[in-house]
Motif scaffolding. Structure first.
Motif, PDB file in Angstrom:
ATOM      1  N   GLY A 161       4.976 -47.115  -1.012  1.00 27.92           N
ATOM      2  CA  GLY A 161       5.665 -48.152  -0.263  1.00 27.92           C
ATOM      3  C   GLY A 161       4.803 -49.399  -0.197  1.00 27.92           C
ATOM      4  N   ASN A 162       5.142 -50.294   0.704  1.00 24.84           N
ATOM      5  CA  ASN A 162       4.403 -51.541   0.845  1.00 24.84           C
ATOM      6  C   ASN A 162       2.976 -51.318   1.317  1.00 24.84           C
ATOM      7  OD1 ASN A 162       4.087 -54.412   0.970  1.00 24.84           O
ATOM      8  ND2 ASN A 162       4.420 -54.307   3.174  1.00 24.84           N
ATOM      9  N   ARG A 163       2.796 -50.474   2.339  1.00 23.49           N
ATOM     10  CA  ARG A 163       1.471 -50.230   2.906  1.00 23.49           C
ATOM     11  C   ARG A 163       1.173 -48.757   3.089  1.00 23.49           C
ATOM     12  NH1 ARG A 163      -0.149 -55.160   6.498  1.00 23.49           N
ATOM     13  NH2 ARG A 163      -1.875 -53.758   6.839  1.00 23.49           N
ATOM     14  N   HIS A 164       1.946 -47.899   2.421  1.00 23.20           N
ATOM     15  CA  HIS A 164       1.746 -46.467   2.590  1.00 23.20           C
ATOM     16  C   HIS A 164       2.220 -45.717   1.351  1.00 23.20           C
ATOM     17  CE1 HIS A 164       6.025 -46.666   3.373  1.00 23.20           C
ATOM     18  NE2 HIS A 164       6.101 -45.357   3.508  1.00 23.20           N
ATOM     19  N   SER A 165       1.776 -44.473   1.252  1.00 25.18           N
ATOM     20  CA  SER A 165       2.216 -43.583   0.175  1.00 25.18           C
ATOM     21  C   SER A 165       2.594 -42.242   0.786  1.00 25.18           C
ATOM     22  CB  SER A 165       1.098 -43.373  -0.848  1.00 25.18           C
ATOM     23  OG  SER A 165       0.762 -44.602  -1.456  1.00 25.18           O
ATOM     24  N   VAL A 166       3.565 -41.583   0.146  1.00 24.40           N
ATOM     25  CA  VAL A 166       4.040 -40.278   0.610  1.00 24.40           C
ATOM     26  C   VAL A 166       3.976 -39.324  -0.574  1.00 24.40           C
ATOM     27  CG1 VAL A 166       5.917 -39.017   1.726  1.00 24.40           C
ATOM     28  CG2 VAL A 166       5.598 -41.442   2.210  1.00 24.40           C
ATOM     29  N   PHE A 167       3.566 -38.087  -0.315  1.00 31.75           N
ATOM     30  CA  PHE A 167       3.359 -37.098  -1.368  1.00 31.75           C
ATOM     31  C   PHE A 167       4.031 -35.777  -1.012  1.00 31.75           C
ATOM     32  CE2 PHE A 167      -0.274 -39.859  -0.821  1.00 31.75           C
ATOM     33  CZ  PHE A 167      -0.464 -40.381  -2.092  1.00 31.75           C
ATOM     34  N   ILE A 168       4.438 -35.036  -2.028  1.00 29.45           N
ATOM     35  CA  ILE A 168       4.931 -33.668  -1.860  1.00 29.45           C
ATOM     36  C   ILE A 168       3.999 -32.760  -2.647  1.00 29.45           C
ATOM     37  CG2 ILE A 168       6.833 -32.050  -2.192  1.00 29.45           C
ATOM     38  CD1 ILE A 168       8.718 -34.443  -2.369  1.00 29.45           C
ATOM     39  N   ASP A 169       3.488 -31.708  -2.019  1.00 26.34           N
ATOM     40  CA  ASP A 169       2.628 -30.775  -2.748  1.00 26.34           C
ATOM     41  C   ASP A 169       3.482 -29.700  -3.422  1.00 26.34           C
ATOM     42  OD1 ASP A 169       3.195 -28.738  -0.888  1.00 26.34           O
ATOM     43  OD2 ASP A 169       1.272 -28.910   0.137  1.00 26.34           O
ATOM     44  N   GLY A 170       2.840 -28.785  -4.130  1.00 24.45           N
ATOM     45  CA  GLY A 170       3.537 -27.758  -4.885  1.00 24.45           C
ATOM     46  C   GLY A 170       4.345 -26.789  -4.045  1.00 24.45           C
ATOM     47  N   GLU A 171       4.121 -26.785  -2.735  1.00 21.51           N
ATOM     48  CA  GLU A 171       4.871 -25.913  -1.837  1.00 21.51           C
ATOM     49  C   GLU A 171       5.949 -26.668  -1.066  1.00 21.51           C
ATOM     50  OE1 GLU A 171       2.260 -23.510   0.528  1.00 21.51           O
ATOM     51  OE2 GLU A 171       0.920 -23.174  -1.173  1.00 21.51           O
ATOM     52  N   GLY A 172       6.155 -27.938  -1.420  1.00 15.29           N
ATOM     53  CA  GLY A 172       7.203 -28.721  -0.781  1.00 15.29           C
ATOM     54  C   GLY A 172       6.836 -29.319   0.552  1.00 15.29           C
ATOM     55  N   ARG A 173       5.538 -29.405   0.845  1.00 15.52           N
ATOM     56  CA  ARG A 173       5.078 -29.991   2.105  1.00 15.52           C
ATOM     57  C   ARG A 173       4.738 -31.462   1.903  1.00 15.52           C
ATOM     58  NH1 ARG A 173       0.774 -25.301   3.010  1.00 15.52           N
ATOM     59  NH2 ARG A 173       0.161 -26.314   1.085  1.00 15.52           N
ATOM     60  N   LEU A 174       4.956 -32.267   2.938  1.00 12.40           N
ATOM     61  CA  LEU A 174       4.724 -33.708   2.865  1.00 12.40           C
ATOM     62  C   LEU A 174       3.356 -34.107   3.394  1.00 12.40           C
ATOM     63  CD1 LEU A 174       8.126 -34.988   4.272  1.00 12.40           C
ATOM     64  CD2 LEU A 174       7.414 -34.917   1.879  1.00 12.40           C
TER      65      LEU A 174
END
Length: 138
Positions: free
Chosen positions: A19-32
């Protein structure tokens, strides 16, 4: 900085959104997880609750998305969206202009399920600057 830290984790990210000032990730188990720097006028941007405005390394969100696995994420200017394997949409961040999909303009400090799509299967989501988009299977 955020992504380099993820690569050192035992369960690295399989999906990412910037995003503009942040990032979001999903791991291999579907957790954020998320990281970034939320300005004062964008509470909830990181999805970790009240008072969490800066995370230099990816940190798992406290929400479990109702026990479902996240399969897709999108990061907008001041909010984020997550799509679960069951077709549910969750949103968090600044709520102005109805961009979170909850029928109001309230900011969400933690991921909240978008009830508008109850009983429908969402297959894609995208977070824009002041709006969001969801595509259903029907």
């Amino acid at each position: 900085l955020c992504f380099a830290a993820l690569l050192r984790e035992a369960n690295p990210s399989v999906r990412a959104a910037a995003g503009n000032r942040h990032s979001v990730f999903i791991d291999g188990e579907g957790r954020l997880s998320s990281c970034g720097n939320a300005p004062d006028h964008v509470p909830g941007l990181l999805g970790h609750g009240e008072g969490v405005t800066r995370l230099n390394t990816p940190t798992r969100l406290p929400s479990t998305l109702g026990g479902e696995r996240a399969v897709s994420v999108s990061a907008g200017w001041a909010h984020s969206l997550a799509l679960t394997a069951g077709g549910a949409v969750w949103s968090w961040g600044r709520g102005g202009f109805g961009r979170l999909g909850h029928g109001d303009g309230q900011t969400q400090l933690l991921p909240r399920k978008v009830e508008l799509f109850a009983g429908r299967c969402v297959v894609a989501v995208s977070a824009g600057a002041l709006h969001s988009l969801a595509i259903t299977a029907d």
